[in-house]
Design an enzyme around this catalytic site. Structure first.
Site, PDB file in Angstrom:
ATOM      1  N   LYS A 141      42.608  29.520  36.796  1.00  0.00           N
ATOM      2  CA  LYS A 141      43.024  30.414  37.866  1.00  0.00           C
ATOM      3  C   LYS A 141      42.292  30.060  39.145  1.00  0.00           C
ATOM      4  O   LYS A 141      41.095  29.813  39.127  1.00  0.00           O
ATOM      5  CB  LYS A 141      42.712  31.866  37.471  1.00  0.00           C
ATOM      6  CG  LYS A 141      43.047  32.930  38.512  1.00  0.00           C
ATOM      7  CD  LYS A 141      41.934  33.444  39.394  1.00  0.00           C
ATOM      8  CE  LYS A 141      40.525  33.360  38.951  1.00  0.00           C
ATOM      9  NZ  LYS A 141      39.536  33.763  40.007  1.00  0.00           N
ATOM     10  N   ASP A 194      41.069  40.059  36.250  1.00  0.00           N
ATOM     11  CA  ASP A 194      41.934  38.881  36.359  1.00  0.00           C
ATOM     12  C   ASP A 194      42.855  38.692  35.154  1.00  0.00           C
ATOM     13  O   ASP A 194      43.785  37.887  35.228  1.00  0.00           O
ATOM     14  CB  ASP A 194      41.087  37.605  36.501  1.00  0.00           C
ATOM     15  CG  ASP A 194      40.397  37.482  37.853  1.00  0.00           C
ATOM     16  OD1 ASP A 194      40.715  38.279  38.762  1.00  0.00           O
ATOM     17  OD2 ASP A 194      39.532  36.598  37.988  1.00  0.00           O
TER      18      ASP A 194
END
Length: 270
Positions: free
Chosen positions: A10, A130
């Site tokens: 990410k 996240d």
């Protein structure tokens, strides 16, 4: 059944911190994007859940029985167990959402094996801000603590990206604590490319103050002529975006020659 899932790295193409909340968290606006490489999870049916960690950064996981892979398995009801081998290719505490990406891959594995409960998003958010974005691992906008997601366009999909980390772990908490509390404004409007180029990472300054090598990484990346170089998340990993994979390969070679001790990964934005 045997399954293999990549836990896609990410990156935060932009990260605008808007407010420090009374609960200690922060309201933010971010553009999540994902690289086509990362950790690799191999899963098979088993009588009970188990997790084995291998790979270059396996030593960065203090307790394999209590990492985000094991915790994600514990969040998802199903019959029978899953045996997972985690090949840890991403550095730990690096701003790449490595643990969150691993958890997101677990959700995809369980979805394939047994399906996900209707409240999977809340279960993912309970593991970390996240994690919900990492379940689908597609470009999206995150708001609130990062768990309120909205789809985004693919205007940067296919872009060549280089990730570089000075091999210095940097915990998220101290970086957010060092943020100066100044709201510098919302994400710009437009497509993802515009939001990225015109956006910023409000944690870059406090992260550099805590981990000065980040400034050197950014300077080195900017010296390779990307169209953007920026820190990801709370650091210490930085990324550079290039107009071609040829430019990426040249940049990666230059970084490897000039800074052989740094970790790097070449990839493409999904």
């Amino acid at each position: 059944m045997a399954l293999t899932e990549t836990a896609y790295a990410k990156i935060n193409l932009a990260l605008h911190v808007r407010m420090r909340r009374e609960d200690g968290y922060h309201d933010l606006e971010t553009v999540f994007a994902f690289v086509d490489r990362g950790d690799v999870l191999s899963a098979t049916d088993a009588e009970q859940d188990s997790v084995l960690v291998t790979g270059e950064f396996a030593g960065g996981i203090d307790n394999p029985l209590d990492n985000l892979v094991a915790r994600a398995l514990g969040k998802l009801p199903r019959v029978g167990g899953v045996s997972i081998t985690l090949e840890k290719n991403l550095p730990v505490a690096a701003g790449l959402g490595g643990g969150s990406a691993d958890a997101g891959a677990v959700f995809r594995i369980v979805r394939e094996l047994a399906g996900l409960p209707d409240d999977w998003h809340a279960r993912a958010a309970a593991l970390g801000a996240d994690v919900p974005a990492c379940v689908e691992s597609r470009t999206c906008i995150g708001r609130g603590t990062g768990t309120r997601l909205q789809p985004a366009d693919d205007s940067l999909a296919g872009t060549a990206v280089l990730l570089v980390n000075p091999r210095t772990p940097l915990s998220t908490g101290p970086v957010f604590k060092a943020w100066d509390g100044i709201d510098r404004g919302a994400l710009p409007s437009g497509d993802v490319r515009a939001m990225t180029i015109e956006g910023r990472n409000d944690l870059e300054g406090p992260a550099i103050a805590l981990c000065p090598p980040i400034a050197g990484v950014l300077a080195a990346l900017r010296g390779t002529s990307p169209f953007l170089a920026r820190m990801s998340g709370s650091g210490a990993t930085c990324f550079a975006l290039y107009d071609s994979h040829e430019a990426l390969a040249k940049a990666a070679s230059q970084i490897a020659t000039d800074h052989p001790g740094w970790w790097q990964m070449q990839g493409t934005l999904r």
